[in-house]
Write a protein that holds these residues in place. Structure first.
Motif, short mmCIF file in Angstrom:
data_model
loop_
_atom_site.label_atom_id
_atom_site.label_comp_id
_atom_site.label_asym_id
_atom_site.label_seq_id
_atom_site.Cartn_x
_atom_site.Cartn_y
_atom_site.Cartn_z
N LEU A 73 0.95 -1.12 0.06
CA LEU A 73 -0.02 0.15 0.08
C LEU A 73 0.83 1.26 0.23
CD1 LEU A 73 -2.98 -1.24 2.39
CD2 LEU A 73 -3.40 -0.27 0.07
N ARG A 130 -6.96 -6.69 -2.93
CA ARG A 130 -7.72 -5.37 -2.62
C ARG A 130 -6.44 -4.25 -2.48
NH1 ARG A 130 -13.15 -5.03 -2.33
NH2 ARG A 130 -12.87 -3.25 -0.68
N SER A 131 -5.50 -4.64 -1.42
CA SER A 131 -4.49 -3.68 -1.18
C SER A 131 -3.85 -3.32 -2.28
CB SER A 131 -3.56 -4.33 -0.04
OG SER A 131 -3.94 -4.43 1.21
N LYS A 134 -5.65 -1.33 -5.00
CA LYS A 134 -5.99 0.03 -4.69
C LYS A 134 -4.62 0.98 -4.84
CE LYS A 134 -7.26 2.97 -0.47
NZ LYS A 134 -7.58 3.22 0.89
N ASN A 135 -3.64 0.22 -5.00
CA ASN A 135 -2.15 1.01 -5.14
C ASN A 135 -1.82 0.68 -6.67
OD1 ASN A 135 -0.24 2.82 -4.40
ND2 ASN A 135 1.13 1.05 -3.53
N TYR A 136 -2.68 0.65 -7.44
CA TYR A 136 -2.43 0.12 -8.74
C TYR A 136 -1.34 0.90 -9.59
CZ TYR A 136 -4.93 3.78 -11.21
OH TYR A 136 -5.06 5.05 -11.79
#
Length: 523
Positions: A73, A130-131, A134-136
Motif C-alpha cells: 500500500l 484489494r491492497s 488500490k495502489n495500482y
C-alpha cells in the motif's frame, strides 16, 4: 523488485515465476505455491521468513501482516510513505500474483458440507488483492493466468528499452479492474451460497448476482447489437447452459432465447411431447404415445411457422423420427439423447444445431428469479412455476366439460402459459390447432388464432376443439368468435366484472367453461 506469488489455480505459475526470476525479480511465496516452486528448483522466500511470524491456525493466518500490506500500500510518490517504510525496515512489493481458494469448485462437489464450504472462503487472498489493486499505480496485480504473458512481455520491453522493470500504467489499471471483478464475483458466490443455505427466498435490499461467460456472440437480436452468453454458477439441470452441442454452428442470441422458451414449455409435460417454437412463441405442440406421433402432431399444427424454428423433445430421437425431421429446415433441435443412426443422419445437415440435454425435464427451482432489464434498473420476480391449482378449478357453465375436453383444456392451458400476452391457444386431441400471441386486445388474439387455424387445419378437424386464454375475457366477443370456430370448451382465469356475460354466452351455445382462478401473463 519483488513479487508475491500465492495461487490456488497453479496453471502456468512455474513458468511465469521462472520468467520473473530470470528478470531479476525476487519471489515471495506461501503454502502450496511455495512448495511447487521449490520442487521446480526455483528460489523463493517463504512468507513467514519475510514477516518473522509463522503461519498459524491451520494456515488461516499467513499474509495478514503489516510487513505485507505496508509493502503493497505504500505510495512510491509520497516521501512520507517511503520514509515510514525505511524506518520500519519494510520493503515494497511490486507485483502480486494471487487467485483465491476454490470456493466455487468446493460448493459444486456432491455432498459438500457447510463447514467445507466455509473453510474455503479465502481471507488473506482478497485482502492482498484489494491492497495491491488500490495502489495500482505502483503495483501490478495479476489474478488471471491468461495475463501472465502480457505482464512478462511489458517487463521485458521496459528492461530492453530503459533498463528498468515496469508494467505500463494502462495495463496496471486494466489488471486492477480485473481484481475487483474477480473479488466481486467471489464474494457474490459466497453470499448466494449462504442465502441458499438459509433458504432465504426474500428479495434482498441490495441484489448482487454473478455469471460466467460461456461465449461471445457474433451479434445480438440484430446484427448491429453486441452480445455474449453467460451462465449462472452452480448446477442447473435441464437448462440450455448444460446442453452439449453435437452439431452445427455456435448458438446465436436468438437461438438461445427461443430454445429456452421452448424448453420451459416442454417441462410442463411428462408424457411424450414435441414443442416447436418460433420467435419466443410456441407454433406447434403435440403429445402422443410415441415420439413419431408427437412429432407429426407438432409439425402438422403449423408447417409454415416451424420453418427456421426450434424443436425440442422429451424422448430419445430415433432414426424413424430423424428421417421425418431431416427434410425440415430447423435452427435448433434438442432432446435428451439420440440413437446413433439418428444422430449420424441429422449430422449430415451441417447447419442444424443439435443439442443433447440429458435432464431435459427437470424444472427450475420455483424460487428462481425472472429478471427484466429496464432503463436504469431491474424488475425481479420469481418464475411462473405454477400451472394451476386443481382445487380452484371451477365449472361455471350449465354444461360440464367431458373428460376428453378437460384433458385437452389442460393441454391448451400449458401452451397458453408460454404464449406472449394477450395469448390464446386452441387444441384438440393433445395437438395445438391454433395459437394467437402478443395482441393488444383479447378478441384480436382469439380471431388471429382462428385465422391461422383456418389456414392450416380443415374445418372438420377444428370442430370439438378447446380454447385456453392466458387472462380473463373482458367481454363476450371472444366467446362468440370461439363458437363460430367450433370450440366446445373454454378454460380461462375468470375475474372480469363481465364474467356473467361470457358465462351467459357460453350457456347459449352449449360451451363448457372452466375458471382456473390463476392467470399467466407473459410480457
Amino acid at each position: 523488485m519483488r513479487a508475491l506469488v500465492s495461487v490456488s489455480d497453479k496453471t502456468g505459475i512455474v513458468e511465469f515465476a521462472k520468467e520473473l526470476i530470470d528478470l531479476g525479480i525476487e519471489i515471495i511465496s506461501t503454502g502450496g505455491t511455495y512448495s511447487k516452486l521449490k520442487e521446480a528448483g526455483l528460489p523463493a522466500i517463504e512468507i513467514s521468513e519475510l514477516t518473522g511470524f509463522p503461519e498459524c491456525l491451520d494456515g488461516r493466518v499467513k499474509t495478514l501482516h503489516p510487513i505485507v500490506h505496508a509493502g503493497l500500500l505504500a505510495m512510491r510518490s509520497k516521501p512520507d510513505h517511503m520514509k515510514q517504510l525505511e524506518e520500519l525496515n519494510i520493503e515494497t512489493i511490486d507485483i502480486v500474483v494471487v487467485n483465491l481458494y476454490p470456493f466455487k469448485a468446493t460448493i459444486l462437489k456432491d455432498g459438500v458440507t457447510r463447514e467445507e464450504a466455509v473453510e474455503n472462503i479465502d481471507i488473506g487472498g482478497p485482502t492482498m488483492l484489494r491492497s495491491a489493486a488500490k495502489n495500482y499505480q505502483d503495483v501490478a496485480v495479476v489474478v488471471d493466468p491468461t495475463d501472465y504473458e502480457a505482464v512478462v512481455k511489458e517487463l521485458k520491453e521496459s528492461n530492453e528499452a530503459k533498463g528498468t522493470l515496469e508494467v505500463t500504467l494502462d495495463t496496471k489499471f486494466y489488471l486492477m479492474q480485473k481484481v475487483f471483478m474477480h473479488t466481486s464475483n467471489y464474494d457474490t458466490m459466497i453470499a448466494d451460497y449462504l442465502k441458499k443455505q438459509r433458504q432465504d427466498f426474500d428479495f434482498p435490499e441490495t441484489l448482487t448476482m454473478t455469471f460466467e461467460k460461456v461465449q461471445d456472440m457474433r451479434y445480438g437480436e440484430n446484427p448491429h447489437q453486441k452480445a455474449a452468453f453467460y451462465r449462472e454458477i452452480g448446477k442447473k439441470q435441464g437448462s440450455i447452459t448444460d446442453a452439449v452441442q453435437l452439431n452445427g454452428k455456435e448458438l446465436s442470441f436468438n437461438n438461445i432465447n427461443d430454445t429456452n422458451g421452448a424448453l420451459e414449455l416442454l417441462k410442463e409435460f411428462t408424457e411424450t411431447t414435441v414443442v416447436a417454437c418460433k420467435h419466443g412463441n410456441p407454433c406447434g405442440v403435440g403429445s402422443a404415445e410415441n415420439l413419431l406421433e408427437a412429432w407429426n402432431k407438432a409439425f402438422s399444427a403449423d408447417k409454415v411457422s416451424i420453418y427456421g424454428g426450434i424443436v425440442v423433445a422429451n424422448r430419445e430421437i430415433t432414426l424413424e423420427v430423424a428421417e421425418e425431421i431431416k427434410p425440415v429446415f430447423l435452427e435448433v433441435l434438442v432432446a435428451p439423447s439420440y440413437e446413433k443412426e439418428a444422430l449420424e443422419l441429422l449430422q449430415t445437415k451441417k447447419n442444424l444445431r443439435i443439442l443433447e440435454l440429458k435432464d431435459i425435464g427437470v424444472p427450475q427451482n420455483e424460487n428462481a428469479y425472472d429478471i427484466k432489464k429496464v432503463n436504469g434498473g431491474l424488475i425481479v420476480q420469481t418464475i411462473d412455476s405454477k400451472l394451476l391449482n386443481q382445487e380452484e378449478l371451477k365449472v361455471v357453465t350449465e354444461r360440464k366439460p367431458t373428460e376428453k375436453e378437460m384433458d385437452d383444456m389442460l393441454f391448451a392451458w400449458k401452451i397458453v402459459k408460454f404464449v406472449k400476452s394477450n395469448g390464446i391457444a386452441i387444441a384438440k386431441d393433445k395437438q395445438s390447432v391454433g395459437i394467437g400471441p402478443g395482441q393488444v386486445n383479447r378478441v384480436w388474439a382469439t380471431k388471429q388464432c382462428f385465422e391461422h387455424a383456418d389456414e392450416l387445419i380443415d374445418e372438420e378437424a377444428k370442430k370439438g376443439s378447446v380454447l385456453a386464454s392466458d387472462a380473463y375475457f373482458p367481454f363476450d366477443d371472444s366467446v362468440e368468435a370461439a363458437h363460430q370456430a367450433g370450440v366446445t370448451a373454454i378454460i380461462q382465469p375468470g375475474g372480469s366484472i363481465r364474467d356473467e356475460d361470457s358465462i351467459k354466452k357460453c350457456n347459449e351455445y352449449g360451451i363448457a367453461m372452466v375458471f382456473t382462478g390463476m392467470r399467466h401473463f407473459k410480457h
